[in-house]
Motif scaffolding. Structure first.
Motif, PDB file in Angstrom:
ATOM      1  N   LEU A 268      38.666  32.410  38.545  1.00 53.41           N
ATOM      2  CA  LEU A 268      37.233  32.188  38.775  1.00 53.41           C
ATOM      3  C   LEU A 268      36.934  31.001  39.429  1.00 53.41           C
ATOM      4  O   LEU A 268      36.061  31.098  40.495  1.00 53.41           O
ATOM      5  CB  LEU A 268      36.800  32.074  37.330  1.00 53.41           C
ATOM      6  N   LYS A 271      37.701  31.791  43.290  1.00 52.29           N
ATOM      7  CA  LYS A 271      37.315  33.031  43.792  1.00 52.29           C
ATOM      8  C   LYS A 271      38.209  33.777  44.505  1.00 52.29           C
ATOM      9  O   LYS A 271      38.228  34.536  45.633  1.00 52.29           O
ATOM     10  CB  LYS A 271      35.938  32.870  44.813  1.00 52.29           C
ATOM     11  N   SER A 273      41.470  36.929  43.608  1.00 56.92           N
ATOM     12  CA  SER A 273      41.803  38.180  42.536  1.00 56.92           C
ATOM     13  C   SER A 273      43.211  38.246  42.270  1.00 56.92           C
ATOM     14  O   SER A 273      43.436  39.130  41.538  1.00 56.92           O
ATOM     15  CB  SER A 273      41.317  39.383  42.908  1.00 56.92           C
TER      16      SER A 273
END
Length: 370
Positions: A268, A271, A273
């Motif tokens: 988070l 940013k 994944s």
């Protein structure tokens, strides 16, 4: 387009697979041929043989004829594969499926003459098989039926595949001829426009005569021609780019004992994944958000590792994308020897595609000699 399916054997060194849809269509086609044997005998100019119309013989004869049809399709695709091999293009596999067969090549050469030769190789094989079956001495009975049926089938295969619609052979021939005098992307767009017009015409005709197979073929041609155009555009957009040009260098790496909750917080915050997981300089695997759904936040990430896809920094970006798509990877690790250089994700490739797409207008202008 296809998953690997069921592996059958290798032919000329090429893996042959069976899509599950083939297992459905083969007995149905055998049953259809068996129930219509009298019409086939009349169509092929053969005398009616009452012995072949009784008991299990119609279905068995239909099964032999249907199997011969698909073997003819297989040889048609092998013709494409061997012609491609001549130009250094490998064929990953040949897959038999509901509507016939497809040879999945590593790439379609963009040189018009090479594409022309590869496209014509399949129909040429079918025409040779037509001539072979026509010269067989069988004049009646089961062998006479099979010989004449397979002659007719191979003639039909050659002629149907020469329709000027992508992804059929005729569509590739049409594009190759156009590309002899205009840019390849422009030739593809023109070939796709004709393909989709023919698909609409074939689909409407299928509806008028209540033939669901024609409608299915029309739908396949329409969708496959769109996919061909998108693949060509993607190849143009990523042309000349290597993995090292698109990767995210010096990625954040996680130790294997890091709790899942902390990994999610890092994702988070930064940013991203997914992360490589490394211990003492050794790559253990990757962990991505898609693999952490429902995981206990206190679990170490090592419990949710996936095996990494490793890429060389000098590998072509398009080849890397194809490898990632084929294996279902959202990201890959870029390594040089044992050293981790970066991470390449589908997001990186999509961003590069979008940026390059903005400058693709020059691709519609003729290029100078290469």
């Amino acid at each position: 387009m296809f998953q690997h399916g069921i592996f059958l054997f290798r032919l000329a060194g090429i893996p042959v697979h069976l899509d599950l849809s083939f297992l459905l269509v083969l007995p149905l086609w055998a049953l259809y041929i068996g129930r219509n044997l009298p019409h086939y005998f009349a169509l092929l100019g053969l005398p009616q043989d009452p012995r072949l119309l009784q008991g299990p013989y119609p279905f068995l004869l239909g099964l032999l004829a249907a199997t011969g049809l698909f073997l003819s399709v297989l040889l048609h695709e092998v013709g494409h594969a061997l012609a491609a091999r001549r130009y250094g293009v490998a064929t990953r596999r040949i897959t038999l499926w509901l509507l016939g067969g497809v040879a999945q090549m590593e790439r379609i050469p963009r040189e018009p003459m090479k594409e022309l030769v590869i496209a014509l190789a399949g129909p040429l094989v079918s025409l040779l098989l037509f001539l072979l079956f026509r010269t067989l001495p069988w004049e009646a009975g089961a062998l006479g039926f099979l010989g004449r049926y397979l002659a007719l089938v191979n003639l039909g295969l050659a002629l149907f595949n020469l329709l000027p619609a992508l992804p059929l052979d005729g569509g590739r021939v049409y594009r190759a001829l156009l590309a002899l005098r205009k840019p390849y992307l422009q030739a593809t767009r023109q070939a796709v426009a004709l393909s989709q017009a023919l698909a609409w015409a074939l689909g409407l005709f299928g509806l008028l005569v209540l033939n669901p197979l024609l409608v299915l073929i029309a739908f396949f041609v329409y969708m496959a021609s769109r996919a061909d155009a998108e693949a060509t555009l993607l190849a143009q957009a990523l042309e000349g780019l290597k993995v090292k040009d698109l990767m995210t260098p010096n990625p954040i790496v996680l130790p294997p004992d890091l709790p899942v909750g902390e990994a999610l917080a890092l994702a988070l915050r930064h940013k991203v994944s997914g992360f490589p997981v490394v211990a003492e300089g050794r790559i253990l695997g990757v962990v991505g958000l898609e693999g952490l759904e429902g995981a206990n936040p206190l679990d170490p990430v090592a419990r949710h590792l996936l095996p990494p896809l490793l890429l060389s920094p000098e590998e072509d970006a398009l080849t890397a994308l194809e490898r990632m798509a084929e294996r279902g990877y959202a990201r890959a690790l870029v390594v040089e020897g044992d050293r981790l250089l970066g991470v390449l994700s589908k997001t990186d490739l999509l961003r590069a595609f979008q940026v390059r797409l903005l400058g693709l207008s020059h691709l519609d202008r003729p290029k100078g000699p290469e």
